[in-house]
Design a protein around this motif. Structure first.
Motif, PDB file in Angstrom:
ATOM      1  N   GLY A 142       0.866  -1.181   0.000  1.00 53.83           N
ATOM      2  CA  GLY A 142       0.000   0.000   0.000  1.00 53.83           C
ATOM      3  C   GLY A 142       0.896   1.222   0.000  1.00 53.83           C
ATOM      4  N   PRO A 143       0.686   2.191   0.829  1.00 51.55           N
ATOM      5  CA  PRO A 143      -0.494   2.308   1.673  1.00 51.55           C
ATOM      6  C   PRO A 143      -1.527   3.240   1.067  1.00 51.55           C
ATOM      7  CG  PRO A 143       1.205   3.772   2.464  1.00 51.55           C
ATOM      8  CD  PRO A 143       1.747   3.122   1.211  1.00 51.55           C
ATOM      9  N   GLN A 144      -2.723   3.309   1.692  1.00 55.03           N
ATOM     10  CA  GLN A 144      -3.780   4.223   1.278  1.00 55.03           C
ATOM     11  C   GLN A 144      -4.167   5.065   2.492  1.00 55.03           C
ATOM     12  OE1 GLN A 144      -5.330   4.813  -1.774  1.00 55.03           O
ATOM     13  NE2 GLN A 144      -6.206   6.513  -0.611  1.00 55.03           N
ATOM     14  N   SER A 145      -4.334   6.374   2.315  1.00 54.34           N
ATOM     15  CA  SER A 145      -4.587   7.281   3.428  1.00 54.34           C
ATOM     16  C   SER A 145      -6.077   7.596   3.545  1.00 54.34           C
ATOM     17  CB  SER A 145      -3.796   8.582   3.229  1.00 54.34           C
ATOM     18  OG  SER A 145      -4.112   9.505   4.249  1.00 54.34           O
ATOM     19  N   TYR A 146      -6.542   7.733   4.810  1.00 53.44           N
ATOM     20  CA  TYR A 146      -7.934   8.086   5.095  1.00 53.44           C
ATOM     21  C   TYR A 146      -7.959   9.112   6.222  1.00 53.44           C
ATOM     22  CZ  TYR A 146      -8.797   3.856   2.407  1.00 53.44           C
ATOM     23  OH  TYR A 146      -8.801   2.911   1.413  1.00 53.44           O
ATOM     24  N   GLY A 147      -8.980  10.017   6.162  1.00 53.74           N
ATOM     25  CA  GLY A 147      -9.066  11.102   7.133  1.00 53.74           C
ATOM     26  C   GLY A 147      -9.574  10.674   8.492  1.00 53.74           C
ATOM     27  N   THR A 148     -10.488   9.699   8.522  1.00 51.49           N
ATOM     28  CA  THR A 148     -11.053   9.210   9.776  1.00 51.49           C
ATOM     29  C   THR A 148     -11.158   7.689   9.719  1.00 51.49           C
ATOM     30  OG1 THR A 148     -13.348   9.325   8.995  1.00 51.49           O
ATOM     31  CG2 THR A 148     -12.416  11.317  10.021  1.00 51.49           C
ATOM     32  N   LEU A 149     -11.419   7.095  10.884  1.00 52.60           N
ATOM     33  CA  LEU A 149     -11.620   5.652  10.917  1.00 52.60           C
ATOM     34  C   LEU A 149     -12.884   5.259  10.157  1.00 52.60           C
ATOM     35  CD1 LEU A 149     -10.646   4.598  14.561  1.00 52.60           C
ATOM     36  CD2 LEU A 149      -9.408   4.155  12.435  1.00 52.60           C
ATOM     37  N   ASN A 150     -13.888   6.130  10.174  1.00 48.02           N
ATOM     38  CA  ASN A 150     -15.117   5.845   9.439  1.00 48.02           C
ATOM     39  C   ASN A 150     -14.845   5.753   7.936  1.00 48.02           C
ATOM     40  OD1 ASN A 150     -17.961   5.391   9.331  1.00 48.02           O
ATOM     41  ND2 ASN A 150     -18.214   7.476   8.572  1.00 48.02           N
ATOM     42  N   GLU A 151     -13.988   6.650   7.400  1.00 48.57           N
ATOM     43  CA  GLU A 151     -13.616   6.596   5.989  1.00 48.57           C
ATOM     44  C   GLU A 151     -12.846   5.310   5.685  1.00 48.57           C
ATOM     45  OE1 GLU A 151     -11.483  10.057   4.826  1.00 48.57           O
ATOM     46  OE2 GLU A 151     -13.055  11.456   5.464  1.00 48.57           O
ATOM     47  N   LEU A 152     -11.970   4.923   6.596  1.00 49.46           N
ATOM     48  CA  LEU A 152     -11.204   3.688   6.418  1.00 49.46           C
ATOM     49  C   LEU A 152     -12.135   2.486   6.360  1.00 49.46           C
ATOM     50  CD1 LEU A 152      -8.547   1.988   6.465  1.00 49.46           C
ATOM     51  CD2 LEU A 152      -8.635   2.149   8.956  1.00 49.46           C
ATOM     52  N   LEU A 153     -13.099   2.441   7.276  1.00 52.60           N
ATOM     53  CA  LEU A 153     -14.024   1.319   7.328  1.00 52.60           C
ATOM     54  C   LEU A 153     -14.965   1.321   6.118  1.00 52.60           C
ATOM     55  CD1 LEU A 153     -14.769  -1.073   9.133  1.00 52.60           C
ATOM     56  CD2 LEU A 153     -16.467   0.398  10.230  1.00 52.60           C
ATOM     57  N   SER A 154     -15.419   2.503   5.706  1.00 47.17           N
ATOM     58  CA  SER A 154     -16.314   2.600   4.547  1.00 47.17           C
ATOM     59  C   SER A 154     -15.619   2.126   3.277  1.00 47.17           C
ATOM     60  CB  SER A 154     -16.796   4.043   4.374  1.00 47.17           C
ATOM     61  OG  SER A 154     -17.554   4.459   5.489  1.00 47.17           O
ATOM     62  N   ALA A 155     -14.347   2.510   3.091  1.00 45.51           N
ATOM     63  CA  ALA A 155     -13.594   2.067   1.923  1.00 45.51           C
ATOM     64  C   ALA A 155     -13.425   0.559   1.926  1.00 45.51           C
ATOM     65  CB  ALA A 155     -12.239   2.761   1.889  1.00 45.51           C
ATOM     66  N   ALA A 156     -13.190  -0.013   3.101  1.00 46.17           N
ATOM     67  CA  ALA A 156     -13.050  -1.469   3.193  1.00 46.17           C
ATOM     68  C   ALA A 156     -14.355  -2.155   2.815  1.00 46.17           C
ATOM     69  CB  ALA A 156     -12.623  -1.859   4.601  1.00 46.17           C
ATOM     70  N   THR A 157     -15.491  -1.582   3.228  1.00 45.22           N
ATOM     71  CA  THR A 157     -16.798  -2.164   2.899  1.00 45.22           C
ATOM     72  C   THR A 157     -17.070  -2.081   1.407  1.00 45.22           C
ATOM     73  OG1 THR A 157     -17.648  -1.541   5.086  1.00 45.22           O
ATOM     74  CG2 THR A 157     -19.267  -2.083   3.392  1.00 45.22           C
ATOM     75  N   GLN A 158     -16.736  -0.937   0.783  1.00 40.70           N
ATOM     76  CA  GLN A 158     -16.965  -0.758  -0.644  1.00 40.70           C
ATOM     77  C   GLN A 158     -16.151  -1.734  -1.488  1.00 40.70           C
ATOM     78  OE1 GLN A 158     -16.200   3.353  -1.547  1.00 40.70           O
ATOM     79  NE2 GLN A 158     -17.900   4.114  -0.291  1.00 40.70           N
ATOM     80  N   HIS A 159     -14.960  -2.078  -1.007  1.00 38.29           N
ATOM     81  CA  HIS A 159     -14.097  -2.994  -1.757  1.00 38.29           C
ATOM     82  C   HIS A 159     -14.238  -4.443  -1.276  1.00 38.29           C
ATOM     83  CE1 HIS A 159     -12.186   0.943  -2.520  1.00 38.29           C
ATOM     84  NE2 HIS A 159     -11.781   0.403  -3.656  1.00 38.29           N
ATOM     85  N   SER A 160     -15.284  -4.694  -0.489  1.00 40.30           N
ATOM     86  CA  SER A 160     -15.593  -6.050   0.008  1.00 40.30           C
ATOM     87  C   SER A 160     -14.435  -6.653   0.794  1.00 40.30           C
ATOM     88  CB  SER A 160     -15.974  -6.969  -1.174  1.00 40.30           C
ATOM     89  OG  SER A 160     -17.095  -6.454  -1.859  1.00 40.30           O
ATOM     90  N   LYS A 161     -13.733  -5.809   1.515  1.00 36.91           N
ATOM     91  CA  LYS A 161     -12.635  -6.306   2.342  1.00 36.91           C
ATOM     92  C   LYS A 161     -13.182  -6.775   3.690  1.00 36.91           C
ATOM     93  CE  LYS A 161      -9.190  -3.162   0.385  1.00 36.91           C
ATOM     94  NZ  LYS A 161      -8.245  -2.048   0.684  1.00 36.91           N
ATOM     95  N   LYS A 162     -12.617  -7.832   4.177  1.00 37.09           N
ATOM     96  CA  LYS A 162     -13.044  -8.387   5.455  1.00 37.09           C
ATOM     97  C   LYS A 162     -12.100  -7.921   6.570  1.00 37.09           C
ATOM     98  CE  LYS A 162     -15.063 -12.568   3.412  1.00 37.09           C
ATOM     99  NZ  LYS A 162     -15.079 -14.062   3.417  1.00 37.09           N
TER     100      LYS A 162
END
Length: 228
Positions: free
Chosen positions: A54-74
Protein backbone atom coordinates in the motif's frame (compact mmCIF):
# COMPACT_ATOMS: atom_id res chain seq x y z
CA UNK A 1 36.15 -2.51 9.05
CA UNK A 2 37.29 -5.38 11.25
CA UNK A 3 37.27 -8.81 9.64
CA UNK A 4 38.14 -12.34 10.69
CA UNK A 5 41.00 -14.04 8.85
CA UNK A 6 41.78 -17.59 9.97
CA UNK A 7 40.41 -16.89 13.43
CA UNK A 8 42.28 -13.60 13.84
CA UNK A 9 40.90 -10.07 13.65
CA UNK A 10 42.40 -7.89 10.97
CA UNK A 11 41.71 -4.39 9.61
CA UNK A 12 41.80 -4.15 5.81
CA UNK A 13 42.52 -1.03 3.82
CA UNK A 14 40.11 0.66 1.43
CA UNK A 15 40.59 -0.77 -2.06
CA UNK A 16 41.62 -4.29 -1.03
CA UNK A 17 40.36 -6.74 -3.65
CA UNK A 18 38.41 -9.81 -2.55
CA UNK A 19 36.40 -12.46 -4.39
CA UNK A 20 33.09 -13.44 -2.79
CA UNK A 21 32.65 -17.21 -2.97
CA UNK A 22 29.50 -17.79 -0.93
CA UNK A 23 26.73 -15.90 0.90
CA UNK A 24 25.10 -17.90 3.70
CA UNK A 25 21.99 -16.85 5.62
CA UNK A 26 22.77 -17.36 9.31
CA UNK A 27 19.61 -16.13 11.03
CA UNK A 28 16.73 -13.68 10.69
CA UNK A 29 15.86 -11.13 13.35
CA UNK A 30 12.16 -10.24 13.50
CA UNK A 31 11.53 -6.81 15.00
CA UNK A 32 8.29 -5.33 16.30
CA UNK A 33 8.20 -1.87 14.64
CA UNK A 34 6.26 -0.34 17.51
CA UNK A 35 8.20 -1.61 20.53
CA UNK A 36 11.61 -2.55 19.09
CA UNK A 37 11.30 -6.03 20.64
CA UNK A 38 13.07 -8.73 18.62
CA UNK A 39 13.05 -12.49 18.23
CA UNK A 40 15.36 -14.68 16.14
CA UNK A 41 14.22 -17.36 13.72
CA UNK A 42 16.25 -19.91 11.77
CA UNK A 43 16.50 -19.96 7.95
CA UNK A 44 14.49 -23.20 8.06
CA UNK A 45 11.49 -21.45 9.69
CA UNK A 46 8.34 -22.87 8.04
CA UNK A 47 5.95 -19.97 8.59
CA UNK A 48 4.72 -17.85 5.67
CA UNK A 49 5.09 -14.06 5.45
CA UNK A 50 2.68 -11.66 3.76
CA UNK A 51 4.07 -8.22 2.85
CA UNK A 52 1.98 -5.27 3.99
CA UNK A 53 1.79 -3.23 0.81
CA UNK A 54 0.00 0.00 0.00
CA UNK A 55 -0.49 2.31 1.67
CA UNK A 56 -3.78 4.22 1.28
CA UNK A 57 -4.59 7.28 3.43
CA UNK A 58 -7.93 8.09 5.10
CA UNK A 59 -9.07 11.10 7.13
CA UNK A 60 -11.05 9.21 9.78
CA UNK A 61 -11.62 5.65 10.92
CA UNK A 62 -15.12 5.85 9.44
CA UNK A 63 -13.62 6.60 5.99
CA UNK A 64 -11.20 3.69 6.42
CA UNK A 65 -14.02 1.32 7.33
CA UNK A 66 -16.31 2.60 4.55
CA UNK A 67 -13.59 2.07 1.92
CA UNK A 68 -13.05 -1.47 3.19
CA UNK A 69 -16.80 -2.16 2.90
CA UNK A 70 -16.97 -0.76 -0.64
CA UNK A 71 -14.10 -2.99 -1.76
CA UNK A 72 -15.59 -6.05 0.01
CA UNK A 73 -12.64 -6.31 2.34
CA UNK A 74 -13.04 -8.39 5.45
CA UNK A 75 -11.87 -7.48 8.93
CA UNK A 76 -9.31 -7.34 10.45
CA UNK A 77 -7.63 -4.34 8.80
CA UNK A 78 -4.06 -3.32 9.57
CA UNK A 79 -3.50 0.44 9.76
CA UNK A 80 -1.46 3.12 11.50
CA UNK A 81 -1.77 6.82 12.32
CA UNK A 82 0.76 9.50 11.43
CA UNK A 83 -0.15 11.31 14.67
CA UNK A 84 -0.22 10.24 18.29
CA UNK A 85 -3.60 8.98 19.53
CA UNK A 86 -4.53 9.69 23.15
CA UNK A 87 -7.14 7.48 24.83
CA UNK A 88 -8.26 6.99 28.41
CA UNK A 89 -6.40 3.69 28.56
CA UNK A 90 -3.06 4.72 27.01
CA UNK A 91 -1.29 6.78 24.36
CA UNK A 92 -0.72 5.22 20.95
CA UNK A 93 2.54 6.52 19.39
CA UNK A 94 2.61 7.70 15.80
CA UNK A 95 3.30 5.05 13.14
CA UNK A 96 2.31 2.32 15.62
CA UNK A 97 0.59 -0.55 13.77
CA UNK A 98 -2.98 -1.23 14.90
CA UNK A 99 -5.38 -3.98 13.94
CA UNK A 100 -9.05 -3.05 13.48
CA UNK A 101 -10.88 -6.26 14.40
CA UNK A 102 -14.54 -5.25 14.70
CA UNK A 103 -17.05 -2.44 15.17
CA UNK A 104 -18.86 -2.38 18.53
CA UNK A 105 -21.52 -0.17 20.07
CA UNK A 106 -20.69 1.59 23.35
CA UNK A 107 -23.07 4.07 24.97
CA UNK A 108 -25.08 4.25 21.76
CA UNK A 109 -22.10 5.13 19.53
CA UNK A 110 -20.05 3.03 17.11
CA UNK A 111 -16.45 2.30 18.10
CA UNK A 112 -13.65 0.47 16.34
CA UNK A 113 -12.23 -2.38 18.38
CA UNK A 114 -8.46 -2.15 17.77
CA UNK A 115 -5.59 -4.26 19.04
CA UNK A 116 -2.29 -2.62 20.01
CA UNK A 117 0.88 -4.69 20.39
CA UNK A 118 3.33 -3.64 23.10
CA UNK A 119 6.50 -5.21 24.40
CA UNK A 120 4.70 -6.70 27.40
CA UNK A 121 1.26 -7.62 26.06
CA UNK A 122 -1.60 -6.80 23.71
CA UNK A 123 -4.08 -4.04 24.52
CA UNK A 124 -7.61 -3.66 23.21
CA UNK A 125 -8.61 -0.08 22.43
CA UNK A 126 -12.02 1.26 21.51
CA UNK A 127 -11.66 4.24 19.17
CA UNK A 128 -14.65 6.26 17.90
CA UNK A 129 -15.22 6.00 14.18
CA UNK A 130 -14.98 9.81 14.11
CA UNK A 131 -11.34 9.56 15.28
CA UNK A 132 -9.27 11.79 13.00
CA UNK A 133 -6.09 10.62 11.27
CA UNK A 134 -4.72 10.60 8.77
CA UNK A 135 -4.71 6.81 8.84
CA UNK A 136 -2.74 4.60 6.49
CA UNK A 137 -4.05 1.18 5.56
CA UNK A 138 -1.64 -1.68 4.93
CA UNK A 139 -2.87 -4.51 2.74
CA UNK A 140 -1.32 -7.98 3.12
CA UNK A 141 0.11 -9.44 -0.09
CA UNK A 142 0.39 -13.06 -1.12
CA UNK A 143 1.99 -15.23 1.58
CA UNK A 144 5.39 -16.67 0.75
CA UNK A 145 8.09 -18.70 2.53
CA UNK A 146 10.81 -16.91 4.47
CA UNK A 147 13.56 -17.33 1.86
CA UNK A 148 11.34 -16.03 -0.95
CA UNK A 149 10.38 -13.00 1.13
CA UNK A 150 14.05 -12.19 1.70
CA UNK A 151 15.11 -12.81 -1.89
CA UNK A 152 12.56 -10.45 -3.49
CA UNK A 153 14.25 -7.03 -3.64
CA UNK A 154 10.84 -5.38 -4.27
CA UNK A 155 9.86 -6.24 -0.69
CA UNK A 156 12.84 -4.52 0.91
CA UNK A 157 11.94 -2.25 3.86
CA UNK A 158 8.29 -3.43 3.88
CA UNK A 159 6.43 -4.64 6.93
CA UNK A 160 5.31 -8.29 7.03
CA UNK A 161 2.69 -10.26 8.86
CA UNK A 162 3.07 -13.91 9.88
CA UNK A 163 0.23 -15.82 11.61
CA UNK A 164 2.65 -18.07 13.51
CA UNK A 165 4.51 -15.17 15.15
CA UNK A 166 3.13 -13.14 18.09
CA UNK A 167 2.92 -9.71 16.38
CA UNK A 168 0.53 -8.44 13.73
CA UNK A 169 3.35 -6.69 11.85
CA UNK A 170 7.11 -7.07 11.87
CA UNK A 171 10.34 -6.13 10.12
CA UNK A 172 12.65 -8.85 8.78
CA UNK A 173 16.36 -8.21 9.37
CA UNK A 174 18.41 -11.05 7.85
CA UNK A 175 22.00 -11.62 8.90
CA UNK A 176 24.38 -13.18 6.37
CA UNK A 177 27.88 -14.58 6.53
CA UNK A 178 29.88 -13.60 3.46
CA UNK A 179 32.77 -15.94 2.63
CA UNK A 180 35.49 -14.63 0.34
CA UNK A 181 38.99 -15.31 -0.94
CA UNK A 182 41.63 -12.62 -1.04
CA UNK A 183 45.33 -12.44 -1.98
CA UNK A 184 47.42 -10.59 0.55
CA UNK A 185 51.15 -10.04 0.95
CA UNK A 186 52.75 -11.99 3.75
CA UNK A 187 53.57 -8.70 5.47
CA UNK A 188 49.83 -8.33 6.11
CA UNK A 189 49.62 -11.95 7.14
CA UNK A 190 52.33 -11.54 9.75
CA UNK A 191 50.36 -8.64 11.23
CA UNK A 192 47.34 -10.90 11.71
CA UNK A 193 49.07 -14.22 12.43
CA UNK A 194 52.04 -15.40 14.51
CA UNK A 195 55.30 -14.42 12.80
CA UNK A 196 57.37 -17.02 10.96
CA UNK A 197 61.04 -16.85 9.91
CA UNK A 198 61.28 -15.21 6.48
CA UNK A 199 63.71 -13.09 4.55
CA UNK A 200 62.88 -9.55 3.43
CA UNK A 201 62.79 -10.57 -0.25
CA UNK A 202 60.40 -13.40 0.49
CA UNK A 203 58.29 -11.06 2.59
CA UNK A 204 57.67 -8.69 -0.32
CA UNK A 205 57.31 -11.31 -3.05
CA UNK A 206 55.27 -14.07 -1.46
CA UNK A 207 51.46 -13.99 -1.53
CA UNK A 208 49.03 -16.14 0.44
CA UNK A 209 45.35 -17.00 0.34
CA UNK A 210 43.20 -16.77 3.42
CA UNK A 211 39.52 -17.27 4.18
CA UNK A 212 37.63 -14.12 5.07
CA UNK A 213 34.30 -14.07 6.89
CA UNK A 214 32.20 -11.02 7.52
CA UNK A 215 28.76 -10.82 9.07
CA UNK A 216 26.46 -8.29 7.45
CA UNK A 217 22.79 -7.36 7.67
CA UNK A 218 20.62 -6.71 4.65
CA UNK A 219 18.95 -8.37 1.72
CA UNK A 220 20.55 -11.18 -0.19
CA UNK A 221 21.84 -10.63 -3.73
CA UNK A 222 19.75 -11.76 -6.70
CA UNK A 223 21.31 -15.21 -6.67
CA UNK A 224 19.31 -16.09 -3.52
CA UNK A 225 19.99 -16.43 0.20
CA UNK A 226 22.40 -19.32 -0.30
CA UNK A 227 24.49 -17.47 -2.85
CA UNK A 228 24.55 -20.36 -5.34
Amino acid sequence: SIYEISGNECCLSTGDLIKVTQVCLQRVVCENPGTGQTIEIAPTFRGHFSPLTGPQSYGTLNELLSAATQHSKKLPICFMSTHRITTEARVVPEDQPLLLEAVEIHHGANYARCVLDTEAQQFVLHLPLSQKGPFWEWEPGAPRPLLQALQDSALKDLLFTCPTLPWHSLILRPQYEVQAIMHIFSSLRTAAMPPAPQTQDEDTATECQEQLRYIQQGFCPQEGPQGH
